[in-house]
Design an enzyme around this catalytic site. Structure first.
Site, short mmCIF file in Angstrom:
data_model
loop_
_atom_site.label_atom_id
_atom_site.label_comp_id
_atom_site.label_asym_id
_atom_site.label_seq_id
_atom_site.Cartn_x
_atom_site.Cartn_y
_atom_site.Cartn_z
N HIS A 219 0.83 -1.22 0.00
CA HIS A 219 0.00 0.00 0.00
C HIS A 219 0.86 1.27 0.00
O HIS A 219 0.38 2.35 -0.30
CB HIS A 219 -1.01 -0.01 1.15
CG HIS A 219 -0.48 0.42 2.48
ND1 HIS A 219 -0.14 -0.46 3.48
CD2 HIS A 219 -0.22 1.65 2.97
CE1 HIS A 219 0.29 0.21 4.52
NE2 HIS A 219 0.27 1.49 4.25
N ASP A 277 -6.29 -3.75 -2.56
CA ASP A 277 -6.28 -2.39 -2.07
C ASP A 277 -7.35 -2.11 -1.02
O ASP A 277 -7.22 -1.22 -0.21
CB ASP A 277 -6.48 -1.47 -3.28
CG ASP A 277 -5.88 -0.11 -3.04
OD1 ASP A 277 -5.09 0.03 -2.09
OD2 ASP A 277 -6.20 0.81 -3.81
N SER A 380 4.28 2.35 8.26
CA SER A 380 3.93 1.28 7.31
C SER A 380 5.11 0.81 6.50
O SER A 380 6.00 1.60 6.17
CB SER A 380 2.88 1.78 6.33
OG SER A 380 1.62 1.66 6.88
N GLY A 381 5.11 -0.45 6.18
CA GLY A 381 6.20 -1.02 5.39
C GLY A 381 7.39 -1.38 6.24
O GLY A 381 8.26 -2.13 5.81
N1 ARG Z 1 -0.93 2.43 7.30
C1 ARG Z 1 -0.04 3.13 8.12
C2 ARG Z 1 1.08 3.75 7.27
O1 ARG Z 1 0.89 3.86 6.09
C3 ARG Z 1 0.46 2.32 9.28
C4 ARG Z 1 -0.64 1.98 10.18
C5 ARG Z 1 -0.26 1.16 11.33
N2 ARG Z 1 -1.27 1.39 12.29
C6 ARG Z 1 -1.29 0.86 13.47
N3 ARG Z 1 -2.22 1.23 14.29
N4 ARG Z 1 -0.41 -0.04 13.85
O2 ARG Z 1 2.04 4.25 7.76
#
Ligand code: ARG
Length: 430
Positions: A219, A277, A380-381
Site C-alpha cells: 500500500h 487495495d 507502514s512497510g
Molecule cells: N498504514 C499506516 C502507514 O501507512 C500504518 C498503520 C499502522 N497502524 C497501526 N495502528 N499499527 O504508515
C-alpha cells in the site's frame, strides 16, 4: 403536572438517546487506513472462519505457523559445516557430499530464513575434527520427493568429504548497542530499517533483505490505476505530473539530517500480485535498488522466518519507524523510534471485540489490547522483528490498524512467513 412529568420524561429519553449516540461514535472511530471491504464472492471470504466471540478463552494457535518437519538443519558458526538432525535419532549428523546437488544449498539457506546461499563446498573429513561415533546423513542415490525423505543415515562418508554451507548474512546488530532516552534508537540498533521516500518526502518504512533488496508494504508504493480519474487531472489536455522518484535511505536514525544525494534510486518496485487495495490482503512489495547498499555497522540485512518454526502469542517482538508518535499528528518523527509489541493470537485479534473477522491468513497482530503502544501512520512497510536466540527475524511488515494505540485495536502486520515463497521467487528471478 402530569403533562409536565411526561415532558420531562420525554426530555430525559431524548438526552439518553443522544448520549448513546455519541458514545457509539466514540466506540467506532474511523480507521486511519482504508476500511477493508471484502468483495462478495472473493476468495478470502471463503477462507474466513466465523468471527470468534469476544470473550473467547479458547487456546490460541501459533500466530506464525511453521511447517513441521522430521529433519532439521543448522550451520555450525565455527566452521560452516552443515548439520542435520532426524526425528527419533539422537544428536546432530554431518552431511556427506556424495549425491549432493547444488540446488540443495539454496533450498536449505532459504529454509533457514536466509535470502540466498553465498557458498557451498565439500570439506575433507581429514581437515575437520570429528568426534568418535559421529554419524552422517547422505542424500539417497535416487532422490525424489521432499527435503524430508531424501536422506539415509550412514556411519561414514564414502567420498570422505562433507558439506559446508554459507548463506547470506543477516539479523545481527552492530556490537553492543543501547536504547537512549526511552524509545529513541541509537545507530546500528535496527540496521535493516530504511526510509522509503518519494522525493524528499518520507512515505514509509522498509527492511533491508540484501544489498539490493528492500521489503515494504504494497500500500506504500501502490498507485491507483491510470484512468481511475485522479481529481487533479480532470481538465482537458492536462497531463498527470510525473510523481517524484522513489528514493531509499539506509543507515540513518535522524530524519532531519537527510541529504537527498544519500538516497539510493529505485530500479523496480514489485508489489505482490494478489495485493488487494481494499482488504489490504497480501500487503507486501519488494523494491530492487539501482545500486547495492554498502553494508556497514549501520546498514545490514534482517533474516526471514525459518520455514519450520512456530511463533506463539506473547512472543516479544519490536516494531520501529519514523511514524507519528501521536495519532492525528502532521509530521513524522525526527528520530527513529522503537516499541515492544508482543504477538497477539490471531483468533483473539479476529474476535468480535477486536477486528471482527477482518484479518486474513496473510495478516498477524502485535501490540497491546489495552492500547498505548503501537505503530502509526508513517511506520507502514517497516519491520516487526523477533529475536530467536541467535538472530533477528522479520516476522511482520507494518500494514494497518484502526487508529493508533487504541484499546482493542492493535497493529496489524503482513505475515512474512506466509509470503516467503513469493519473496524467494522474485529475488531469485530478478
Ligand atoms: N498504514 C499506516 C502507514 O501507512 C500504518 C498503520 C499502522 N497502524 C497501526 N495502528 N499499527 O504508515
Amino acid at each position: 403536572s402530569a403533562r409536565r412529568l411526561l415532558l420531562l420524561l420525554g426530555l430525559a429519553g431524548l438526552l439518553a438517546a443522544m448520549a448513546a449516540g455519541t458514545w457509539q461514535l466514540g466506540q467506532c472511530p474511523m480507521k486511519h487506513l482504508k476500511e477493508p471491504q471484502p468483495e462478495q464472492g472473493s476468495p478470502q471470504e471463503q477462507e474466513l472462519e466465523v468471527t470468534p466471540a469476544c470473550d473467547n478463552e479458547e487456546e490460541e494457535e501459533p500466530v506464525v505457523r511453521g511447517a513441521p518437519s522430521t529433519v532439521s538443519f543448522r550451520i555450525s558458526t565455527a566452521n560452516s559445516l552443515l548439520e542435520a538432525r532426524l526425528e527419533a535419532h539422537p544428536g546432530w549428523l554431518l552431511v556427506c557430499h556424495g549425491h549432493w546437488e547444488p540446488s540443495l544449498g539454496t533450498l536449505l539457506c532459504q529454509q533457514l530464513g536466509y535470502l540466498s546461499m553465498t557458498q557451498q563446498k565439500a570439506v575433507s573429513l581429514r581437515d575437520v575434527q570429528v568426534s568418535a561415533g559421529q554419524q552422517f546423513l547422505q542424500v539417497r542415490a535416487r532422490q525424489e520427493g521432499s527435503l524430508e525423505d531424501m536422506w539415509q543415515v550412514r556411519s561414514s562418508c564414502q567420498s570422505g568429504r562433507i558439506v559446508a554451507l554459507q548463506c547470506s548474512e543477516c539479523g545481527l546488530q552492530a556490537g553492543a548497542v543501547r536504547v537512549v532516552g526511552g524509545t529513541d534508537v541509537s545507530p546500528g540498533r535496527w540496521p535493516w530499517q530504511v526510509s522509503v521516500c518519494q522525493g524528499s518526502q518520507h512515505r514509509c518504512g522498509g527492511s533491508v533483505l540484501a544489498p539490493e533488496w528492500i521489503l515494504t508494504a504494497a500500500h506504500c508504493v501502490h498507485s491507483p490505476q491510470p484512468g481511475a480519474g485522479s481529481p487533479q487531472c480532470r481538465c482537458r489536455g492536462c497531463r498527470q505530473l510525473p510523481a517524484p522518484a522513489w528514493l531509499v535511505f539506509a543507515g540513518m536514525v535522524t530524519h532531519g539530517s537527510l541529504r537527498p544525494e544519500a538516497g539510493v534510486p529505485v530500479r523496480a518496485i514489485i508489489a505482490h500480485p494478489l495485493y488487494n487495495d481494499s482488504s489490504l490482503d497480501y500487503d507486501m512489495a519488494l523494491i530492487r535498488l539501482q545500486a547495492p547498499l554498502n553494508f556497514s555497522r549501520a546498514i545490514r540485512a534482517v533474516c526471514l522466518p525459518p520455514a519450520p518454526r512456530d511463533l506463539l502469542q506473547g512472543t516479544p517482538c519490536w516494531v520501529s519507524g519514523w511514524g507519528h508518535t501521536a495519532p492525528g499528528q502532521a509530521q513524522v518523527a525526527g528520530t527513529l523510534k522503537e516499541a515492544l509489541v508482543p504477538l497477539i493470537g490471531t483468533r483473539r485479534c479476529n474476535s468480535s471485540c477486536v477486528y471482527k473477522g477482518e484479518l486474513t491468513a496473510r495478516m498477524l497482530c502485535a501490540g497491546h489490547l489495552r492500547g498505548h503502544v503501537d505503530a502509526c501512520q508513517g511506520d507502514s512497510g517497516g519491520p516487526l522483528v523477533c529475536w530467536d536466540g541467535d538472530t533477528w527475524r522479520l516476522v511482520g511488515v507494518v500494514s494497518w490498524g484502526q487508529g493508533c494505540a487504541e484499546p482493542n485495536h492493535p497493529g496489524v502486520y503482513t505475515n512474512v512467513a506466509q509470503l516467503l515463497p513469493w519473496i524467494h521467487q522474485v529475488t531469485q528471478m530478478h
